[in-house]
Design a protein around this motif. Structure first.
Motif, PDB file in Angstrom:
ATOM      1  N   ILE A  48      15.465  34.103   5.846  1.00 30.37           N
ATOM      2  CA  ILE A  48      16.614  33.195   5.809  1.00 30.37           C
ATOM      3  C   ILE A  48      16.178  31.783   5.466  1.00 30.37           C
ATOM      4  O   ILE A  48      16.896  31.053   4.764  1.00 30.37           O
ATOM      5  N   ASP A  49      14.986  31.372   5.949  1.00 34.11           N
ATOM      6  CA  ASP A  49      14.556  29.990   5.761  1.00 34.11           C
ATOM      7  C   ASP A  49      14.313  29.645   4.304  1.00 34.11           C
ATOM      8  O   ASP A  49      14.671  28.544   3.847  1.00 34.11           O
ATOM      9  N   GLU A  50      13.703  30.549   3.539  1.00 32.45           N
ATOM     10  CA  GLU A  50      13.396  30.239   2.146  1.00 32.45           C
ATOM     11  C   GLU A  50      14.658  29.980   1.310  1.00 32.45           C
ATOM     12  O   GLU A  50      14.721  28.990   0.573  1.00 32.45           O
ATOM     13  N   SER A 102       0.841  -1.197   0.000  1.00 33.90           N
ATOM     14  CA  SER A 102       0.000   0.000   0.000  1.00 33.90           C
ATOM     15  C   SER A 102       0.875   1.246   0.000  1.00 33.90           C
ATOM     16  O   SER A 102       2.046   1.232   0.374  1.00 33.90           O
ATOM     17  N   GLU A 103       0.310   2.361  -0.429  1.00 36.35           N
ATOM     18  CA  GLU A 103       1.046   3.623  -0.497  1.00 36.35           C
ATOM     19  C   GLU A 103       1.379   4.118   0.908  1.00 36.35           C
ATOM     20  O   GLU A 103       0.526   4.148   1.791  1.00 36.35           O
ATOM     21  N   SER A 104       2.636   4.511   1.113  1.00 33.64           N
ATOM     22  CA  SER A 104       3.055   5.011   2.417  1.00 33.64           C
ATOM     23  C   SER A 104       2.502   6.413   2.639  1.00 33.64           C
ATOM     24  O   SER A 104       2.336   7.194   1.706  1.00 33.64           O
ATOM     25  N   LYS A 105       2.243   6.722   3.907  1.00 36.12           N
ATOM     26  CA  LYS A 105       1.717   8.029   4.234  1.00 36.12           C
ATOM     27  C   LYS A 105       2.817   9.080   4.092  1.00 36.12           C
ATOM     28  O   LYS A 105       3.957   8.841   4.446  1.00 36.12           O
ATOM     29  N   PRO A 106       2.509  10.247   3.572  1.00 32.86           N
ATOM     30  CA  PRO A 106       3.535  11.288   3.406  1.00 32.86           C
ATOM     31  C   PRO A 106       4.057  11.772   4.755  1.00 32.86           C
ATOM     32  O   PRO A 106       3.300  11.935   5.712  1.00 32.86           O
ATOM     33  N   ILE A 107       5.378  11.988   4.798  1.00 31.63           N
ATOM     34  CA  ILE A 107       6.015  12.488   6.008  1.00 31.63           C
ATOM     35  C   ILE A 107       5.918  14.010   6.024  1.00 31.63           C
ATOM     36  O   ILE A 107       6.292  14.678   5.067  1.00 31.63           O
ATOM     37  N   LYS A 108       5.413  14.542   7.124  1.00 27.07           N
ATOM     38  CA  LYS A 108       5.293  15.991   7.254  1.00 27.07           C
ATOM     39  C   LYS A 108       6.595  16.562   7.795  1.00 27.07           C
ATOM     40  O   LYS A 108       7.105  16.115   8.824  1.00 27.07           O
ATOM     41  N   ILE A 109       7.151  17.557   7.081  1.00 29.66           N
ATOM     42  CA  ILE A 109       8.419  18.174   7.462  1.00 29.66           C
ATOM     43  C   ILE A 109       8.162  19.634   7.798  1.00 29.66           C
ATOM     44  O   ILE A 109       7.536  20.361   7.018  1.00 29.66           O
ATOM     45  N   ASP A 110       8.644  20.030   8.938  1.00 31.22           N
ATOM     46  CA  ASP A 110       8.556  21.427   9.342  1.00 31.22           C
ATOM     47  C   ASP A 110       9.630  22.215   8.592  1.00 31.22           C
ATOM     48  O   ASP A 110      10.825  21.946   8.726  1.00 31.22           O
ATOM     49  N   ARG A 111       9.234  23.179   7.806  1.00 34.14           N
ATOM     50  CA  ARG A 111      10.160  23.931   6.965  1.00 34.14           C
ATOM     51  C   ARG A 111      10.815  25.094   7.710  1.00 34.14           C
ATOM     52  O   ARG A 111      11.640  25.801   7.139  1.00 34.14           O
ATOM     53  N   ARG A 112      10.481  25.277   8.960  1.00 33.46           N
ATOM     54  CA  ARG A 112      11.106  26.354   9.729  1.00 33.46           C
ATOM     55  C   ARG A 112      12.488  25.911  10.189  1.00 33.46           C
ATOM     56  O   ARG A 112      12.668  24.819  10.732  1.00 33.46           O
ATOM     57  N   LEU A 113      13.470  26.766   9.972  1.00 35.34           N
ATOM     58  CA  LEU A 113      14.856  26.452  10.332  1.00 35.34           C
ATOM     59  C   LEU A 113      15.385  27.420  11.378  1.00 35.34           C
ATOM     60  O   LEU A 113      15.820  27.017  12.456  1.00 35.34           O
ATOM     61  N   THR A 114      15.403  28.699  11.028  1.00 38.31           N
ATOM     62  CA  THR A 114      15.960  29.709  11.932  1.00 38.31           C
ATOM     63  C   THR A 114      14.893  30.575  12.580  1.00 38.31           C
ATOM     64  O   THR A 114      15.215  31.369  13.464  1.00 38.31           O
ATOM     65  N   GLY A 115      13.660  30.463  12.139  1.00 33.96           N
ATOM     66  CA  GLY A 115      12.604  31.319  12.661  1.00 33.96           C
ATOM     67  C   GLY A 115      12.385  32.574  11.841  1.00 33.96           C
ATOM     68  O   GLY A 115      11.453  33.331  12.104  1.00 33.96           O
TER      69      GLY A 115
END
Length: 549
Positions: free
Chosen positions: A98-100, A81-94
């Motif tokens: 800078i994060d983008e 079966s298809e695996s569930k997508p992993i949610k990644i927090d895109r915040r790095l420095t706040g």
């Protein structure tokens, strides 16, 4: 005996009769028939056994093996079966600013170093997402640790000192090459490298970076070790102890990030373009421009500036002199003529030998002009010569301490003035924040020059150091908190025979006077100010930009 003879007799008679009846080749036919019979028997047994064995194994597979459990079937279904997508927090420095860009860098790194070969092995995105999550965790840890570092003393003292030391070593290596009689050795790049690292060993005493800087293999090994340390500090323990993950990230960082970055930063074209970009919009004044011309030891650069000046002079003289712009054009011509004169004087001094020329001028004029120490410490050109003198004399630490305290005093006064102005205007600004910054800066100066861990340490009486430490612990730092020790350091430089008194008798002092044009006759003094002044600064600086280009 008779029995044995009868057996051999009957046997021989049988053989003779067999040969007479079937012929002499009958024995070979008999042996061939026997071999064919035995071989045929083996073939029949092989085919019969193979068929029966296959039938037996097929029966055993269906009848004797236990049935598959239902749990394994469920696991297979989950895997298919298809695996569930992993949610990644895109915040790095706040900070989104800078994060983008950091997220874009991570995406490009995954694309260039992982995806192009990983997709040939598997279409599963889980591995890529886990790699991305690991990199983001490392960046978050790096950001957290960076906030705990006091960057101000590093950028204002340690980095500047390291850069200045590198320039001094390079100049010392060039001076050694210029002293050699063989012109081939003076122009050989290998000789310059050897001379540079020899001077580095003499100055640093315990450190020499020749192997890392000259060998590509050793440089890569050093960067790998550096990346190992960084990964140990930034990665979680589970990821760091995963050897495959650690080696993979180490190679990507060392060969894909750090090595190309070092190669770019050490490229002469990139350095020149970066310098041009930095000074393009700068407000460098007229005095700074002339100081650059007077301090350079490259005759080729002076010739380039001179050629550009002559080109601009020819263009200005060809313009129509009528109208209201005639005074402006004359001022430009006078400014360019003065720059031309400075270049010619400097070129002549370099070609004739700067130290010999200065000493001859000093001998002709007898007693030299005495420049007070307080004036030397605030003049850029004079301070550079005094630094070069103090370095081999072991007084560089006390000189840097005095300069650092001066910078701290100016910064502290500005911060307190801003705080007082904000309070008068009714603006909210935390005084504790300002005092905290001042305390951190003062502690940085203390730790770098006066604490027991300082290397090298400024040698002053322990009572003064103890009083200063008590003030830093109990009182709010003020701009004048280092005044007592700074005055003692100043008196040490002024009165100690190793420093200022001996500097006045050193050839560097004569060279300093020559650079400041203080060995000339009085009738020529003041001619360096020329005409035009600061209003032609941008015009003159544009000539420098064109020469760099």
């Amino acid at each position: 005996l008779l029995a044995s003879l009868s057996i051999w007799g009957w046997g021989g008679l049988g053989v003779v009769l067999f040969l007479i009846t079937f012929g002499p080749f009958a024995i070979f036919y008999l042996a061939f028939y026997i071999l064919c019979f035995i071989g045929g028997g083996f073939v029949v047994l092989l085919l019969f056994g193979k068929i029966n064995s296959e039938k037996h194994l097929e029966r055993c597979e269906h009848s004797y093996l236990p049935s598959t459990q239902t749990a394994i079937l469920k696991v297979l279904e989950e895997m298919k079966s298809e695996s569930k997508p992993i949610k990644i927090d895109r915040r790095l420095t706040g900070s989104s600013i800078i994060d983008e860009p950091l997220q874009q860098v991570i995406q490009f790194a995954l694309r260039d170093y992982i995806q192009y070969w990983y997709y040939t092995l598997s279409d599963d995105e889980t591995f890529l997402l886990e790699i991305r999550q690991t990199v983001q965790n490392a960046l978050v840890e790096f950001s957290t640790r960076s906030k705990e570092v006091d960057w101000q003393p590093y950028f204002t003292t340690r980095l500047v000192d390291a850069f200045a030391t590198h320039l001094r070593v390079f100049r010392k290596a060039q001076e050694r090459l210029n002293e050699r009689e063989d012109p081939k050795q003076r122009d050989a790049p290998d000789e310059l490298l050897d001379s540079f690292f020899e001077a580095e060993v003499e100055m640093e005493r315990k450190i020499c970076r020749d192997v890392v800087c000259t060998s590509r293999k050793d440089e890569e090994g050093y960067l790998r070790d550096l990346c190992e340390v960084l990964l140990y500090l930034l990665l979680p323990p589970g990821d760091f102890h995963n050897k495959n993950m650690r080696y993979f990230l180490r190679e990507v960082l060392a060969r894909g990030v750090l090595l190309p970055l070092i190669n770019q930063l050490s490229d002469p074209d990139y350095i020149n373009q970066f310098i041009i970009w930095m000074i393009r919009d700068s407000s460098c004044n007229y005095e700074a421009f002339l100081n650059i011309l007077k301090l350079t030891d490259k005759a080729a650069e002076l010739e380039a500036v001179k050629d550009k000046v002559l080109e601009e002079l020819q263009y200005l003289r060809s313009l129509d002199t009528g109208g209201d712009d005639i005074n402006f054009i004359k001022n430009q011509i006078n400014s360019l003529l003065f720059v031309k004169k400075v270049c010619e004087t400097r070129i002549q001094r370099l070609q004739s030998g700067k130290e010999v020329d200065a000493l001859k001028l000093a001998a002709n004029f007898g007693k030299l002009c005495v420049i007070p120490l307080e004036h030397i410490l605030v003049h850029n050109i004079a301070l550079q010569f005094f630094m070069d003198y103090m370095q081999p004399m072991g007084g560089q630490a006390i000189l840097f301490f005095w300069l650092t305290v001066e910078g701290y005093r100016v910064t502290a006064q500005q911060q307190l003035e801003v705080l007082q102005s904000s309070q008068r205007d009714g603006k909210r600004q935390s005084s504790q924040t300002t005092k905290g910054l001042l305390r951190a800066a003062a502690l940085g100066v203390y730790d770098q020059y006066l604490s027991e861990k300082a290397s090298p340490r400024v040698e002053v009486d322990e009572a003064s150091v103890t009083r200063l430490a008590q003030k830093l612990n109990k009182e709010d730092p003020t701009p004048e908190i280092f005044d007592e020790i700074q005055k003692k350091v100043y008196d040490m430089m002024l009165r100690d025979e190793r420093f200022y008194p001996s500097f006045k008798q050193h050839p560097l002092y004569v060279r300093m006077l020559a650079e400041l044009d203080m060995l000339k006759e009085p009738s020529y003094m003041g001619s360096d100010h020329g005409d035009g002044g600061d209003k032609h600064t941008r015009y003159l600086m544009s000539l420098v930009y064109d020469c760099f280009k």
